[in-house]
Design a protein around this motif. Structure first.
Motif, PDB file in Angstrom:
ATOM      1  N   GLY A  77       0.654  -1.239   0.036  1.00  0.00           N
ATOM      2  CA  GLY A  77      -0.162   0.157   0.195  1.00  0.00           C
ATOM      3  C   GLY A  77       0.690   1.190  -0.073  1.00  0.00           C
ATOM      4  O   GLY A  77       0.439   2.287   0.233  1.00  0.00           O
ATOM      5  N   GLY A  78       1.892   0.937  -0.216  1.00  0.00           N
ATOM      6  CA  GLY A  78       3.029   2.468  -0.312  1.00  0.00           C
ATOM      7  C   GLY A  78       3.358   2.749   1.020  1.00  0.00           C
ATOM      8  O   GLY A  78       4.241   3.801   1.027  1.00  0.00           O
TER       9      GLY A  78
ATOM     10  N   HIS B 299       1.947   9.548 -14.212  1.00  0.00           N
ATOM     11  CA  HIS B 299       2.419   8.105 -14.321  1.00  0.00           C
ATOM     12  C   HIS B 299       1.485   7.137 -13.722  1.00  0.00           C
ATOM     13  O   HIS B 299       0.516   7.472 -12.843  1.00  0.00           O
ATOM     14  N   VAL B 300       1.467   6.051 -14.267  1.00  0.00           N
ATOM     15  CA  VAL B 300       0.653   4.856 -13.954  1.00  0.00           C
ATOM     16  C   VAL B 300       1.303   3.656 -13.513  1.00  0.00           C
ATOM     17  O   VAL B 300       2.284   3.345 -13.999  1.00  0.00           O
ATOM     18  N   ASP B 301       0.415   2.864 -13.078  1.00  0.00           N
ATOM     19  CA  ASP B 301       0.801   1.338 -12.947  1.00  0.00           C
ATOM     20  C   ASP B 301      -0.465   0.491 -13.621  1.00  0.00           C
ATOM     21  O   ASP B 301      -1.343   1.110 -13.899  1.00  0.00           O
TER      22      ASP B 301
ATOM     23  N   GLU C 228       1.432  16.153 -10.416  1.00  0.00           N
ATOM     24  CA  GLU C 228       2.412  16.091 -11.580  1.00  0.00           C
ATOM     25  C   GLU C 228       3.655  15.631 -11.022  1.00  0.00           C
ATOM     26  O   GLU C 228       4.124  16.180  -9.988  1.00  0.00           O
ATOM     27  N   GLY C 229       4.568  14.944 -11.724  1.00  0.00           N
ATOM     28  CA  GLY C 229       5.772  14.357 -11.219  1.00  0.00           C
ATOM     29  C   GLY C 229       5.825  13.028 -10.117  1.00  0.00           C
ATOM     30  O   GLY C 229       6.797  12.642 -10.023  1.00  0.00           O
ATOM     31  N   SER C 230       4.585  12.978  -9.639  1.00  0.00           N
ATOM     32  CA  SER C 230       4.690  11.956  -8.589  1.00  0.00           C
ATOM     33  C   SER C 230       4.702  10.591  -9.082  1.00  0.00           C
ATOM     34  O   SER C 230       4.304  10.288 -10.186  1.00  0.00           O
ATOM     35  N   LEU C 231       5.286   9.775  -8.374  1.00  0.00           N
ATOM     36  CA  LEU C 231       5.399   8.358  -8.841  1.00  0.00           C
ATOM     37  C   LEU C 231       4.739   7.504  -7.915  1.00  0.00           C
ATOM     38  O   LEU C 231       4.424   6.160  -8.223  1.00  0.00           O
ATOM     39  N   VAL C 232       3.774   8.011  -6.998  1.00  0.00           N
ATOM     40  CA  VAL C 232       3.182   7.127  -5.964  1.00  0.00           C
ATOM     41  C   VAL C 232       1.682   7.079  -6.604  1.00  0.00           C
ATOM     42  O   VAL C 232       1.015   8.123  -6.571  1.00  0.00           O
TER      43      VAL C 232
END
Length: 469
Positions: free
Chosen positions: A369-370, A421-423, A448-452
């Motif tokens: 869950g991060g 960004h996506v998964d 914007e720019g977040s990877l979470v």
């Protein structure tokens, strides 16, 4: 630069998105903004929420939903599906092996310490083979796409993967709001998932089953973060949603309380963790499970999905051996690669991680869950130093991976479309066959720019389209 799934080099539009782009250019921006508000109202009315543990304020939240679909071509999906099926077959073979002959340990591929010292390994399952030989009936495989346009598996979710209800509700919402888009694009269905799930569960009924298998879903109750999904799936499958207090052992079967008295259950899709499943076998303080259910299970009186003890296969230390695991059980190289991973339990790897922590993502072996992770490039010096101390104290509790340039897809913002960004979490059903639902849950980082991308950390979701080529 991350791979842009919509835009090709020179700002051309990639083939899967061309019809969508033409449609989008013809739309009124104000009308689309109103549609976004309609979607939020729909989710609120329907009760599509999740709970955030440990936060007193706004503990129950809506997952933000973005109207722009993520679109995957049929050929791209076929490549993914082939690798996913290979992987889940290897995972089931691995589980069968470590609870029986341990050939992979004898071959020196996976160290015995990672199994015997793992809290997810259940000695109660040693020597027992579940009905149909299936351990992981429902799997969510988290996949990322990188700057080189390559798919990687980020992690395997083989215990109780969640999110499939959002996949289905996202699709229903899109079809209601934009039917013309579905008339213009041949999108493969995901709404058939509950029917496939019931068929798959029924196919692994236990020896004691007579006639049509009776299926039920075991939930910890309304305070669980995924309770909405438990109730949704029970309703969609047409099966009972039960809690531990509704069940008891009667004449070697697990029976549920009904208006017609107690009726035996053949297959129990349990959303209760191993430790709370049976107070006689595991945590004696648990009130969520059913006393004696493990004994009934081992004598062939019920099927539990997923099987107890499957959690060891989505342990992040075991994950780092998945290429070797796939090769060992299938005889073929892994079609889907792992993200490069450093095992901090190994001295050389620990030294590398400590020296390069500002460039790496460090994760707890059992984390999810991060939570319990450090994103080096986004962390402060103090945060990195604190994490280094944790690594030195308990190195075996962590793995590290490079910071990936996750692919981007567009979201709707005030000024139009913007990349985020996506998964992707495709859902897989395993019984006498392997069924991979064409699509899955796309999670998107809205900042914007977040990877979470995790919803618990501020991410949202999208409808995922797999096109018919």
């Amino acid at each position: 630069m991350p791979f842009d799934e919509m835009l090709a080099a020179g700002n051309g539009v990639r083939a899967p998105y061309r019809r969508f782009q033409s449609w989008f250019e013809s739309q009124d921006p104000q009308a689309l903004a109103e549609k976004a508000g309609e979607a939020e109202s729909f989710f609120r009315r329907t009760g599509i929420t999740f709970n955030v543990y440990g936060q007193k304020e706004a503990a129950e939240r809506l997952i933000p939903f973005d109207l722009v679909p993520r679109i995957i071509s049929g050929s791209e999906w076929n490549r993914l599906a082939e690798g996913i099926e290979q992987r889940v077959r290897a995972l089931n073979a691995f589980l069968a092996d470590i609870y029986h002959d341990r050939e992979i340990v004898k071959a020196g591929i996976v160290p015995a310490r990672l199994i015997d010292g793992n809290e997810a390994f259940l000695p109660q399952m040693v020597g027992f083979r579940p009905p149909g030989g299936v351990y992981t009936h429902i799997i969510g495989v988290d996949i990322v796409r990188t700057a080189e346009d390559r798919f990687y598996v980020l992690e395997d979710n083989a215990r109780t993967p969640s999110g499939v209800s959002y996949m289905i509700e996202n699709r229903e919402t899109m079809m209601q709001m934009f039917p013309e888009l579905f008339a213009q694009n041949r999108v493969r269905p995901v709404e058939t998932y509950p029917r496939h799930l019931r068929r798959s569960l029924s196919a692994v009924a236990p020896p004691a089953c007579e006639g049509v298998p009776r299926v039920a879903i075991l939930t910890p109750g309304i305070h669980n973060s995924a309770y909405y999904e438990h109730a949704f799936l029970a309703d969609q499958m047409g099966v009972e949603l039960v809690e531990g207090s509704d069940l008891k052992e009667i004449d070697g079967r697990i029976a549920m309380r009904t208006t017609r008295g107690y009726l035996p259950i053949d297959v129990l899709y349990r959303r209760v963790d191993d430790a709370y499943l049976d107070p006689l076998a595991f945590n004696p303080e648990s009130v969520l499970g059913v006393p004696g259910i493990m004994e009934v299970y081992k004598k062939g009186g019920i099927t539990l999905a997923n099987a107890p003890g499957t959690g060891i296969s989505d342990d992040k230390a075991i994950y780092s051996y998945m290429p070797e695991i796939v090769q060992f059980y299938t005889g073929q190289p892994a079609i889907l690669e792992n993200v490069p991973t450093w095992r901090c339990a190994e001295e050389d790897s620990l030294s590398y991680v400590l020296d390069n922590i500002e460039e790496l993502v460090v994760k707890e072996v059992h984390g999810s869950g991060g939570y319990g992770m450090l994103v080096g490039p986004a962390a402060s010096r103090e945060e990195r130093e604190t994490f280094c101390a944790k690594l030195r104290e308990r190195p075996g509790n962590y793995i590290a991976q490079p910071t990936l340039a996750l692919s981007t897809v567009p979201i709707l913002v005030e000024k139009g479309l913007a990349p985020r960004h996506v998964d992707l979490r495709p859902f897989v059903l395993v019984s006498d066959t392997v069924k991979i639902i064409p699509g899955g849950l796309t999670r998107v980082a809205l900042q914007e720019g977040s990877l979470v991308v995790n919803s618990s950390q501020g991410g949202g979701t999208k409808d995922t389209w797999v096109l018919e080529d």
